[in-house]
Design an enzyme around this catalytic site. Structure first.
Site, PDB file in Angstrom:
ATOM      1  N   HIS A 234      -0.407   6.209   3.793  1.00 43.65           N
ATOM      2  CA  HIS A 234       0.894   6.163   4.356  1.00 43.65           C
ATOM      3  C   HIS A 234       1.775   7.262   3.879  1.00 43.65           C
ATOM      4  CE1 HIS A 234      -0.195   1.986   5.751  1.00 43.65           C
ATOM      5  NE2 HIS A 234      -0.619   2.029   4.368  1.00 43.65           N
TER       6      HIS A 234
ATOM      7  N   ALA B 198       0.724  -1.193   0.140  1.00 44.43           N
ATOM      8  CA  ALA B 198       0.008  -0.093  -0.147  1.00 44.43           C
ATOM      9  C   ALA B 198       0.621   1.361  -0.022  1.00 44.43           C
ATOM     10  CB  ALA B 198      -1.054   0.052   1.204  1.00 44.43           C
TER      11      ALA B 198
ATOM     12  N   ASN C  52       2.413  -4.261   7.460  1.00 44.81           N
ATOM     13  CA  ASN C  52       3.097  -5.050   6.706  1.00 44.81           C
ATOM     14  C   ASN C  52       4.092  -4.109   6.016  1.00 44.81           C
ATOM     15  OD1 ASN C  52       2.601  -8.034   6.525  1.00 44.81           O
ATOM     16  ND2 ASN C  52       0.718  -7.127   6.551  1.00 44.81           N
TER      17      ASN C  52
END
Ligand SMILES: NC(=O)c1ccc[n+]([C@@H]2O[C@H](COP(=O)([O-])OP(=O)(O)OC[C@H]3O[C@@H](n4cnc5c(N)ncnc54)[C@H](O)[C@@H]3O)[C@@H](O)[C@H]2O)c1
Length: 274
Positions: free
Chosen positions: A225, A127, A195
């Site tokens: 993110h 992501a 992750n």
């Protein structure tokens, strides 16, 4: 005309990522891949997914059968058996794509095994953006990488770490930092939710230089993110604002797409930005 041999894919874990990949294979990846196996620890999940396919023999009743059925194993599970799946796949001389990257930290033995067996371990960027630049930047001295992850409250529902820390999600009314620390601490605290920290660590090869901050708020609707890396090469700043996968609020849609894209690159043999 010589027909190109398609690679057989076996999917372990028929949840959000596994299901999306399985449904994409006969469409976008049909020239290079075919689905040869589905395995889930909950057989009903593999069965439900198999309804989209005419060949019912793709349902496998064990990890061993799944591995035997394919050339590439795709690990897309939500429990802590990823290492075992990667190891068994490599032992059987199969390539393996893994999404549970947090479980590959400190897994030098598996990387050595892959090399010995002549197999690849494929780790999608997930992501986040900028893994290509981080891999280049870490070749020269760098100070640190900072990851700031923002996720909606639903992404932390029933989270054992928050329960342990006495953080009551229903009481959070504004932007709140729920975690700040190292990658090892982040992966331990949120094994299935973070992750990206592990992917950053593997990309920069200096786990101790990665700092992780996780923030939630009732106002957040998307996972985002932000990554910053500062070093002798200059500065990298990236931000992904991710639509949540409808089947699982903990998973970003971009993560699913990155799995598909990694497989596309692998079959084409052309690695752009890697
Ligand atoms: N790399 C990344 O950036 C990234 C991004 C998002 C999610 N993830 C990881 O991907 C994983 C899968 O995501 P998802 O949204 O598809 O999860 P999900 O919960 O929707 O599905 C996981 C499936 O795996 C099955 N399963 C669990 N243990 C198993 C085992 N030992 N053998 C076979 N099947 C097993 C479950 O029954 C379930 O059907 C997450 O847990 C997360 O760790 C990684």
């Amino acid at each position: 005309m010589v027909m190109k041999k398609r690679l057989r894919i076996g999917i372990v874990g028929c949840g959000a990522i596994g299901s999306r990949l399985a449904k994409t294979l006969p469409k976008d990846l049909k020239n290079d891949y075919m689905l040869s196996g589905l395995f889930d620890i909950l057989p009903q999940k593999a069965f439900a997914l198999s309804k989209y396919f005419s060949n019912k023999k793709i349902i496998k009743s064990s990890l061993k059968d799944l591995i035997q059925s394919c050339d590439i194993v795709v690990e897309a599970i939500n429990t802590n058996h990823a290492r075992e799946i990667v190891q068994e796949s490599l032992k059987a001389k199969k390539h393996v794509l893994t999404v549970s990257v947090g479980q590959l930290l400190n897994a030098q033995n598996l990387f050595k095994l892959a090399k010995k067996q002549g197999c690849k371990i494929l780790i999608p960027s997930g992501a986040i953006a900028g893994i290509d630049a981080i891999k280049a930047g870490q070749l020269v001295p760098f100070q640190k990488i900072t990851q700031i992850t923002r996720k909606p409250i639903t992404g932390f529902k029933n989270d054992p770490y928050l329960a342990k820390k006495g953080i009551n999600l229903s009481k959070i009314k504004k932007e709140t930092v729920i975690f700040q620390g190292s990658v090892d601490q982040a992966v331990k605290a949120f094994p299935r939710n973070i992750n990206v920290s592990a992917t950053l660590s593997l990309a920069c090869q200096h786990k101790n230089k990665v700092l992780v901050k996780i923030i939630t708020s009732p106002k957040y609707k998307e996972n985002s993110h932000e990554i910053e890396m500062i070093g002798a090469f200059g500065r990298i700043n990236t931000k992904t604002v991710n639509v949540i996968c409808p089947d699982n609020p903990k998973t970003s849609y971009l993560a699913v797409l990155s799995v598909i894209q990694t497989l596309k690159q692998f079959s084409s043999g052309v690695f752009v930005g890697t």
